[in-house]
Design a protein around this motif. Structure first.
Motif, PDB file in Angstrom:
ATOM      1  N   GLU A 120     -12.263   0.850   2.503  1.00 44.73           N
ATOM      2  CA  GLU A 120     -12.240   1.448   3.840  1.00 44.73           C
ATOM      3  C   GLU A 120     -11.050   0.912   4.642  1.00 44.73           C
ATOM      4  OE1 GLU A 120     -15.108   1.829   7.824  1.00 44.73           O
ATOM      5  OE2 GLU A 120     -15.931   1.073   5.934  1.00 44.73           O
ATOM      6  N   GLU A 121     -10.815  -0.403   4.507  1.00 45.64           N
ATOM      7  CA  GLU A 121      -9.702  -1.027   5.225  1.00 45.64           C
ATOM      8  C   GLU A 121      -8.355  -0.584   4.675  1.00 45.64           C
ATOM      9  OE1 GLU A 121      -9.427  -3.145   7.944  1.00 45.64           O
ATOM     10  OE2 GLU A 121     -11.504  -2.506   8.249  1.00 45.64           O
ATOM     11  N   VAL A 122      -8.258  -0.492   3.347  1.00 41.06           N
ATOM     12  CA  VAL A 122      -6.972  -0.101   2.765  1.00 41.06           C
ATOM     13  C   VAL A 122      -6.639   1.342   3.128  1.00 41.06           C
ATOM     14  CG1 VAL A 122      -7.702   0.764   0.490  1.00 41.06           C
ATOM     15  CG2 VAL A 122      -5.529  -0.408   0.710  1.00 41.06           C
ATOM     16  N   ALA A 123      -7.647   2.198   3.242  1.00 43.04           N
ATOM     17  CA  ALA A 123      -7.405   3.588   3.631  1.00 43.04           C
ATOM     18  C   ALA A 123      -6.832   3.672   5.041  1.00 43.04           C
ATOM     19  CB  ALA A 123      -8.696   4.390   3.519  1.00 43.04           C
ATOM     20  N   LYS A 124      -7.288   2.760   5.916  1.00 40.43           N
ATOM     21  CA  LYS A 124      -6.782   2.750   7.289  1.00 40.43           C
ATOM     22  C   LYS A 124      -5.295   2.418   7.352  1.00 40.43           C
ATOM     23  CE  LYS A 124     -11.185   1.286   9.388  1.00 40.43           C
ATOM     24  NZ  LYS A 124     -11.867   0.166  10.091  1.00 40.43           N
ATOM     25  N   LEU A 125      -4.807   1.696   6.340  1.00 42.38           N
ATOM     26  CA  LEU A 125      -3.392   1.311   6.313  1.00 42.38           C
ATOM     27  C   LEU A 125      -2.478   2.487   5.958  1.00 42.38           C
ATOM     28  CD1 LEU A 125      -3.658  -2.132   4.457  1.00 42.38           C
ATOM     29  CD2 LEU A 125      -3.438  -1.728   6.909  1.00 42.38           C
ATOM     30  N   LYS A 126      -3.079   3.543   5.386  1.00 39.07           N
ATOM     31  CA  LYS A 126      -2.339   4.736   4.978  1.00 39.07           C
ATOM     32  C   LYS A 126      -1.128   4.395   4.098  1.00 39.07           C
ATOM     33  CE  LYS A 126      -3.710   7.321   9.108  1.00 39.07           C
ATOM     34  NZ  LYS A 126      -3.267   8.070  10.310  1.00 39.07           N
ATOM     35  N   PRO A 127      -1.360   3.609   3.037  1.00 38.47           N
ATOM     36  CA  PRO A 127      -0.237   3.211   2.194  1.00 38.47           C
ATOM     37  C   PRO A 127       0.250   4.355   1.299  1.00 38.47           C
ATOM     38  CG  PRO A 127      -2.280   2.436   1.242  1.00 38.47           C
ATOM     39  CD  PRO A 127      -2.641   3.064   2.565  1.00 38.47           C
ATOM     40  N   ASP A 128       1.529   4.366   1.031  1.00 32.67           N
ATOM     41  CA  ASP A 128       2.083   5.320   0.061  1.00 32.67           C
ATOM     42  C   ASP A 128       1.805   4.839  -1.357  1.00 32.67           C
ATOM     43  OD1 ASP A 128       3.190   6.940   2.079  1.00 32.67           O
ATOM     44  OD2 ASP A 128       4.945   5.643   2.218  1.00 32.67           O
ATOM     45  N   VAL A 129       1.623   3.517  -1.511  1.00 33.12           N
ATOM     46  CA  VAL A 129       1.311   2.933  -2.817  1.00 33.12           C
ATOM     47  C   VAL A 129       0.697   1.561  -2.591  1.00 33.12           C
ATOM     48  CG1 VAL A 129       3.576   1.828  -3.117  1.00 33.12           C
ATOM     49  CG2 VAL A 129       2.240   2.464  -5.137  1.00 33.12           C
ATOM     50  N   VAL A 130      -0.183   1.158  -3.526  1.00 33.08           N
ATOM     51  CA  VAL A 130      -0.789  -0.170  -3.489  1.00 33.08           C
ATOM     52  C   VAL A 130      -0.452  -0.879  -4.800  1.00 33.08           C
ATOM     53  CG1 VAL A 130      -2.935  -1.500  -3.344  1.00 33.08           C
ATOM     54  CG2 VAL A 130      -2.688   0.616  -2.028  1.00 33.08           C
ATOM     55  N   LYS A 141      -8.765   3.152 -10.177  1.00 29.96           N
ATOM     56  CA  LYS A 141      -9.554   4.387 -10.250  1.00 29.96           C
ATOM     57  C   LYS A 141     -10.079   4.786  -8.874  1.00 29.96           C
ATOM     58  CE  LYS A 141     -13.650   6.331 -12.519  1.00 29.96           C
ATOM     59  NZ  LYS A 141     -14.795   6.033 -13.432  1.00 29.96           N
ATOM     60  N   LYS A 142     -10.608   3.831  -8.139  1.00 34.03           N
ATOM     61  CA  LYS A 142     -11.166   4.114  -6.816  1.00 34.03           C
ATOM     62  C   LYS A 142     -10.061   4.548  -5.843  1.00 34.03           C
ATOM     63  CE  LYS A 142     -14.223   4.165  -3.483  1.00 34.03           C
ATOM     64  NZ  LYS A 142     -15.247   5.219  -3.408  1.00 34.03           N
ATOM     65  N   LEU A 143      -8.920   3.870  -5.910  1.00 28.80           N
ATOM     66  CA  LEU A 143      -7.808   4.252  -5.032  1.00 28.80           C
ATOM     67  C   LEU A 143      -7.334   5.666  -5.351  1.00 28.80           C
ATOM     68  CD1 LEU A 143      -5.796   0.902  -4.973  1.00 28.80           C
ATOM     69  CD2 LEU A 143      -6.979   1.948  -3.035  1.00 28.80           C
ATOM     70  N   LYS A 144      -7.319   6.011  -6.628  1.00 29.46           N
ATOM     71  CA  LYS A 144      -6.917   7.358  -7.032  1.00 29.46           C
ATOM     72  C   LYS A 144      -7.865   8.401  -6.449  1.00 29.46           C
ATOM     73  CE  LYS A 144      -5.852  10.152 -11.131  1.00 29.46           C
ATOM     74  NZ  LYS A 144      -5.774  10.152 -12.613  1.00 29.46           N
ATOM     75  N   GLU A 145      -9.157   8.063  -6.444  1.00 31.61           N
ATOM     76  CA  GLU A 145     -10.147   8.977  -5.861  1.00 31.61           C
ATOM     77  C   GLU A 145      -9.904   9.172  -4.368  1.00 31.61           C
ATOM     78  OE1 GLU A 145     -13.860   7.154  -6.801  1.00 31.61           O
ATOM     79  OE2 GLU A 145     -13.775   7.700  -8.939  1.00 31.61           O
ATOM     80  N   LEU A 146      -9.328   8.163  -3.738  1.00 33.04           N
ATOM     81  CA  LEU A 146      -9.009   8.250  -2.305  1.00 33.04           C
ATOM     82  C   LEU A 146      -7.645   8.888  -2.059  1.00 33.04           C
ATOM     83  CD1 LEU A 146     -10.210   4.689  -1.168  1.00 33.04           C
ATOM     84  CD2 LEU A 146     -11.358   6.869  -0.731  1.00 33.04           C
TER      85      LEU A 146
END
Length: 366
Positions: A120-130, A141-146
Motif C-alpha cells: 500500500e505504501e509503495v503504491a503511494k510512491l508511484k514508482p516507475d520501477v522498484v 509478482k505482487k508488484l506486477k499485479e499492481l
C-alpha cells in the motif's frame, strides 16, 4: 441469413479484440513484437525480462546499498523516492547527506528492516520501477499485479556489483557512467591480482567484526575475499557462512593481529581497548595489545559491504595489512579523484579524515 452474418461478424470482432485485451494484461514485450515507443525491456539479474517506461523518473529501492549505487550511476538523487531504513541510517551518518541533501525526507517506511514490502505504501510512491532482491519473487509478482515493474538484483560478490551497475545503466539510461564505474572496478581487481598479496609468506590474521554481539565475517563473505586479496588471512576462515555469531573463547583462540570493526554497528576501537563490552575480555588479544583495531571507513555508504566504493576499501585494507606491498598509491589522492570523477564533488581534507575515521582509528598516515 441475418443470424449467420451476425455470428460471422461477431467472430471476426472477437479475433480482433482478443490480442488487444491480452496486450493490455502483460507487462512484457514479446520477442517478435514491436515495443511501444514509450516502453523498454530490461533483463534483470535473474534473467527476467521486465517492461518499464523508457524514461524512468521515480525509483524505489529495497536492497540497502543500492541507494548509493543508483546515485553513483545517475549522478543525482532526484529520481529516488523510497529507500530501506538501514540505507537511511547510513545516509544520516555519512557524507552522502552532503552530496544528496534531497534524500533527507525520502520515504523509508515502504519496506521494513527485514525487507518486507508494504504494498500500500509503495503504491503511494508511484514508482516507475522498484529494485528488489533476487530472492523476492513473490514481491515481484505482487508488484506486477499492481502494475509496478520490479527488477531483481543479486548481491554478495564483486561481480554482482558490476552486473548491478550495468543493469542500472540500462534502467536509468546512463550506460556510459555505468561502464566507467565498472572499468574502475575491473582495473582495481586487476591491480590486486597483479600484486598477488595472497602469496605473501607473512600474512597477519584479520578479524572482521560486524557488531558487539561477536558476529564475524565467515568463509562465505566477500570480506574474506577482500582480506585475502590484500595480503591477510581471515581469522574466522573456518567459520561457515557470510556472517556468523561466535564466542569470545573462539576469538581468543584465533588471537587476530588486526581487527576491523563494521559500520553496521556503533562499536569503536575504544570499546575494545577499554573492555567496555559486557562479558567480553579483549585485553590479551594481539590486535588490542598492539593497538591494531580499526573502524572501517564510510563514504556514501558503509565500506564493509560490496558497494560502488569497494576498490577504495580494498586500497585502505591493503595499506593497513601489507603497507610495504601496497606502497604505490596515496589513498587520500585516490579518494579525491574518485569523488571528483564520479560524483563531481571536491572533498576537503576534513571530509577525507571523516570518511577514513582518522580520529577514531588514530591513523594519521592515511
Amino acid at each position: 441469413m441475418k443470424l449467420k452474418n451476425f455470428i460471422h461478424n461477431s467472430l471476426i470482432a472477437g479475433l480482433l479484440i482478443c490480442p488487444l485485451l491480452f496486450a493490455g494484461c502483460t507487462n512484457s514485450v514479446g520477442p517478435n513484437d514491436k515495443p511501444n515507443d514509450n516502453i523498454k525491456v530490461v533483463t534483470d539479474l535473474t534473467g527476467t525480462d521486465v517492461s518499464m517506461k523508457k524514461e524512468i523518473n521515480r525509483i524505489a529501492i529495497v536492497p540497502i546499498p543500492w541507494t548509493s549505487i543508483v546515485y553513483a550511476v545517475d549522478g543525482s538523487d532526484k529520481k529516488i523516492v523510497g529507500i530501506h531504513p538501514s540505507a537511511k541510517k547510513s545516509y544520516e551518518a555519512s557524507i552522502f547527506k552532503t552530496l544528496a541533501p534531497d534524500l533527507e525526507n525520502v520515504n523509508s517506511s515502504f519496506v521494513d528492516n527485514n525487507f518486507n514490502v508494504n504494498f500500500e505504501e509503495v503504491a503511494k510512491l508511484k514508482p516507475d520501477v522498484v529494485i528488489i532482491w533476487d530472492y523476492q519473487p513473490e514481491v515481484a509478482k505482487k508488484l506486477k499485479e499492481l502494475g509496478i515493474p520490479a527488477v531483481s538484483i543479486k548481491y554478495g560478490t564483486l561481480e554482482d556489483i558490476q552486473n548491478g551497475i550495468r543493469l542500472l545503466g540500462k534502467i536509468l539510461d546512463k550506460p556510459e557512467q555505468a561502464e566507467a564505474l565498472i572499468s574502475y572496478h575491473k582495473d582495481s581487481e586487476a591491480y590486486f591480482k597483479q600484486k598477488n598479496a595472497s602469496a605473501l609468506p607473512n600474512k597477519p590474521k584479520v578479524l572482521y567484526l560486524q557488531n558487539k554481539n561477536l558476529t564475524v565475517a565467515g568463509n562465505k563473505s566477500v570480506n574474506q575475499l577482500m582480506i585475502t586479496m590484500t595480503g591477510g588471512e581471515n581469522a574466522a576462515k573456518d567459520t561457515k557462512g557470510s556472517w556468523t555469531k561466535v564466542s569470545m573463547e573462539e576469538i581468543m583462540t584465533w588471537n587476530p593481529d588486526i581487527i576491523i570493526l563494521s559500520n553496521f554497528d556503533s562499536i569503536t576501537p575504544d570499546d575494545i581497548y577499554q573492555d567496555k563490552l559486557e562479558g567480553q575480555n579483549w585485553s590479551n588479544i594481539k590486535a588490542v595489545k598492539n593497538h591494531r583495531v580499526y573502524k572501517a571507513p564510510m563514504g556514501i555508504y558503509r565500506w564493509d559491504a560490496p558497494n560502488v566504493e569497494t576498490p577504495l576499501m580494498m586500497k585502505w585494507m591493503g595499506q593497513l595489512i601489507q603497507p610495504d606491498t601496497f606502497n604505490d598509491y596515496i589513498l587520500r589522492d585516490d579518494l579525491k579523484q574518485f569523488y571528483n570523477t564520479f560524483y563531481h564533488y571536491s572533498l576537503t581534507d576534513s571530509e577525507i579524515n571523516t570518511i577514513l575515521n582518522i580520529s577514531i582509528n588514530n591513523t594519521p598516515t592515511f
